[in-house]
Design a protein around this motif. Structure first.
Motif, PDB file in Angstrom:
ATOM      1  N   GLU A   1       0.887  -0.365   0.018  1.00  0.00           N
ATOM      2  CA  GLU A   1      -0.083   0.285   0.077  1.00  0.00           C
ATOM      3  C   GLU A   1       0.883   1.462  -0.184  1.00  0.00           C
ATOM      4  OE1 GLU A   1      -3.303   1.884   2.458  1.00  0.00           O
ATOM      5  OE2 GLU A   1      -2.868  -0.019   3.092  1.00  0.00           O
ATOM      6  N   ASP A   2       0.371   2.262  -0.800  1.00  0.00           N
ATOM      7  CA  ASP A   2       1.520   3.489  -0.940  1.00  0.00           C
ATOM      8  C   ASP A   2       0.007   4.618  -0.706  1.00  0.00           C
ATOM      9  OD1 ASP A   2       2.713   5.813  -1.288  1.00  0.00           O
ATOM     10  OD2 ASP A   2       4.447   4.497  -2.792  1.00  0.00           O
ATOM     11  N   LYS A   3       0.113   5.527   0.493  1.00  0.00           N
ATOM     12  CA  LYS A   3      -0.655   6.615   0.399  1.00  0.00           C
ATOM     13  C   LYS A   3      -0.754   8.008  -0.721  1.00  0.00           C
ATOM     14  CE  LYS A   3      -2.115   6.500   4.734  1.00  0.00           C
ATOM     15  NZ  LYS A   3      -1.212   5.081   5.429  1.00  0.00           N
ATOM     16  N   ASN A   4       0.384   7.389  -1.708  1.00  0.00           N
ATOM     17  CA  ASN A   4       1.016   8.860  -2.435  1.00  0.00           C
ATOM     18  C   ASN A   4       1.036   8.436  -4.164  1.00  0.00           C
ATOM     19  OD1 ASN A   4       0.343  10.602  -0.541  1.00  0.00           O
ATOM     20  ND2 ASN A   4       2.031  10.060   0.249  1.00  0.00           N
ATOM     21  N   LEU A   5       0.299   7.512  -4.774  1.00  0.00           N
ATOM     22  CA  LEU A   5       0.428   6.534  -5.937  1.00  0.00           C
ATOM     23  C   LEU A   5       0.186   8.254  -7.113  1.00  0.00           C
ATOM     24  CD1 LEU A   5      -1.253   3.466  -6.195  1.00  0.00           C
ATOM     25  CD2 LEU A   5       1.089   4.082  -5.649  1.00  0.00           C
ATOM     26  N   PRO A   6       1.629   7.596  -8.437  1.00  0.00           N
ATOM     27  CA  PRO A   6       1.388   8.890  -9.415  1.00  0.00           C
ATOM     28  C   PRO A   6       1.055   8.591 -10.275  1.00  0.00           C
ATOM     29  CG  PRO A   6       3.422   7.732  -9.056  1.00  0.00           C
ATOM     30  CD  PRO A   6       2.868   7.088  -8.165  1.00  0.00           C
ATOM     31  N   LEU A   7      -0.646   9.143 -10.288  1.00  0.00           N
ATOM     32  CA  LEU A   7      -1.137   8.268 -10.900  1.00  0.00           C
ATOM     33  C   LEU A   7      -1.714   8.849 -12.253  1.00  0.00           C
ATOM     34  CD1 LEU A   7      -3.842   6.554  -8.514  1.00  0.00           C
ATOM     35  CD2 LEU A   7      -2.030   5.213  -9.754  1.00  0.00           C
ATOM     36  N   GLU A   8      -1.762   8.734 -13.375  1.00  0.00           N
ATOM     37  CA  GLU A   8      -2.364   9.129 -15.042  1.00  0.00           C
ATOM     38  C   GLU A   8      -3.727   9.134 -15.557  1.00  0.00           C
ATOM     39  OE1 GLU A   8       0.648   8.375 -17.236  1.00  0.00           O
ATOM     40  OE2 GLU A   8       2.589   8.981 -15.929  1.00  0.00           O
ATOM     41  N   THR A   9      -3.828   9.563 -15.631  1.00  0.00           N
ATOM     42  CA  THR A   9      -5.632   9.692 -16.581  1.00  0.00           C
ATOM     43  C   THR A   9      -5.740   8.121 -16.909  1.00  0.00           C
ATOM     44  OG1 THR A   9      -5.794  10.846 -18.341  1.00  0.00           O
ATOM     45  CG2 THR A   9      -6.024  12.082 -16.373  1.00  0.00           C
ATOM     46  N   THR A  10      -4.981   8.007 -17.452  1.00  0.00           N
ATOM     47  CA  THR A  10      -5.146   6.291 -18.223  1.00  0.00           C
ATOM     48  C   THR A  10      -4.667   5.212 -17.403  1.00  0.00           C
ATOM     49  OG1 THR A  10      -2.878   6.274 -19.179  1.00  0.00           O
ATOM     50  CG2 THR A  10      -3.669   7.534 -20.527  1.00  0.00           C
ATOM     51  N   ASP A  11      -4.221   5.435 -16.114  1.00  0.00           N
ATOM     52  CA  ASP A  11      -4.644   4.226 -15.362  1.00  0.00           C
ATOM     53  C   ASP A  11      -6.490   3.195 -14.586  1.00  0.00           C
ATOM     54  OD1 ASP A  11      -1.308   4.910 -15.487  1.00  0.00           O
ATOM     55  OD2 ASP A  11      -1.578   5.745 -13.994  1.00  0.00           O
ATOM     56  N   GLN A  12      -5.981   2.380 -15.104  1.00  0.00           N
ATOM     57  CA  GLN A  12      -7.415   2.209 -14.737  1.00  0.00           C
ATOM     58  C   GLN A  12      -7.636   1.766 -13.158  1.00  0.00           C
ATOM     59  OE1 GLN A  12     -10.239   0.610 -16.240  1.00  0.00           O
ATOM     60  NE2 GLN A  12      -9.132   2.294 -17.985  1.00  0.00           N
ATOM     61  N   PRO A  13      -9.145   2.045 -12.710  1.00  0.00           N
ATOM     62  CA  PRO A  13      -8.668   1.469 -11.360  1.00  0.00           C
ATOM     63  C   PRO A  13      -8.916   0.492 -10.796  1.00  0.00           C
ATOM     64  CG  PRO A  13     -10.910   2.651 -12.246  1.00  0.00           C
ATOM     65  CD  PRO A  13      -9.879   2.789 -14.047  1.00  0.00           C
ATOM     66  N   LEU A  14      -8.441  -0.119 -10.086  1.00  0.00           N
ATOM     67  CA  LEU A  14      -8.904  -1.508  -9.334  1.00  0.00           C
ATOM     68  C   LEU A  14     -10.266  -1.301  -8.751  1.00  0.00           C
ATOM     69  CD1 LEU A  14      -5.721  -2.335  -7.702  1.00  0.00           C
ATOM     70  CD2 LEU A  14      -6.727  -3.041  -9.814  1.00  0.00           C
ATOM     71  N   ASP A  15     -11.738  -2.408  -8.678  1.00  0.00           N
ATOM     72  CA  ASP A  15     -12.995  -2.184  -8.139  1.00  0.00           C
ATOM     73  C   ASP A  15     -12.264  -2.680  -6.620  1.00  0.00           C
ATOM     74  OD1 ASP A  15     -15.005  -1.997 -10.295  1.00  0.00           O
ATOM     75  OD2 ASP A  15     -13.591  -3.524 -10.803  1.00  0.00           O
ATOM     76  N   LEU A  16     -11.920  -3.417  -5.891  1.00  0.00           N
ATOM     77  CA  LEU A  16     -11.585  -4.168  -4.682  1.00  0.00           C
ATOM     78  C   LEU A  16      -9.845  -4.568  -5.141  1.00  0.00           C
ATOM     79  CD1 LEU A  16     -13.452  -7.389  -4.469  1.00  0.00           C
ATOM     80  CD2 LEU A  16     -13.569  -5.207  -3.429  1.00  0.00           C
TER      81      LEU A  16
END
Length: 179
Positions: A154-169
């Motif tokens: 787990e990481d509270k500060n992920l460098p995410l982008e708009t193309t990153d698909q979210p996880l449902d669980l």
């Protein structure tokens, strides 16, 4: 923090958490029990990835299970049918894949990862394979993406982008996180 720095730190946390002798897939099995018979894709663990195969073996008794096959750079993954004790060969990046089998379209994808956050964010290896794959699957049908990882990833500060698909669980050896 950039993705490269985040990956380096996350790989170190995963390596420290990795213990191939612990039964880590119990919560994953519990989640999948609610979806008996639904086509799903898991993965064959590499290096220090948490091992989903015990849960995949249970699921295979009720319905189709596949594992990812890399078709080419920049392409979505495809999923070949997998059964416990099927013949495996080496695939891209050292992943073991079924030697033969039908192609399946999963409605549930167990996603390996380098790091995650509690909002459903996922940091992968950087090739974009799962992002492209989940985008394609979700455009065709509802698809549940389950991140499977050690709690230490787990990481509270992920460098995410708009193309990153979210996880449902997110499922860890310690429990289930619903974003």
């Amino acid at each position: 923090m950039d993705k490269s720095t985040a990956r380096t730190a996350a790989f170190a946390r995963r390596k420290a958490a990795h213990d191939p002798d612990i039964a880590a897939a119990g919560y994953l099995s519990e989640v999948l029990a609610g979806y008996r018979g639904v086509p799903l894709a898991g993965y064959m663990p590499m290096r220090t990835e948490i091992d989903p195969t015990p849960a995949m073996q249970e699921a295979a008794a009720y319905g189709p299970v596949g594992v990812p096959i890399i078709i080419g750079a920049g392409q979505p993954l495809m999923f070949r049918s997998w059964e416990p004790d099927c013949a495996l060969i080496g695939g891209e990046f050292g992943a073991m894949i079924p030697e033969a089998g039908a192609w399946i379209t999963p409605q549930i994808v167990i996603v390996p990862l380098v790091a995650f956050d509690r909002k459903g964010g996922r940091l992968g290896y950087g090739g974009g394979f799962y992002d492209r794959t989940l985008e394609k699957l979700r455009a065709a049908q509802p698809t549940l993406a389950i991140g499977f990882a050690y709690a230490a990833q787990e990481d509270k500060n992920l460098p995410l982008e708009t193309t990153d698909q979210p996880l449902d669980l997110i499922v860890t050896e310690q429990g289930v996180i619903t974003p």
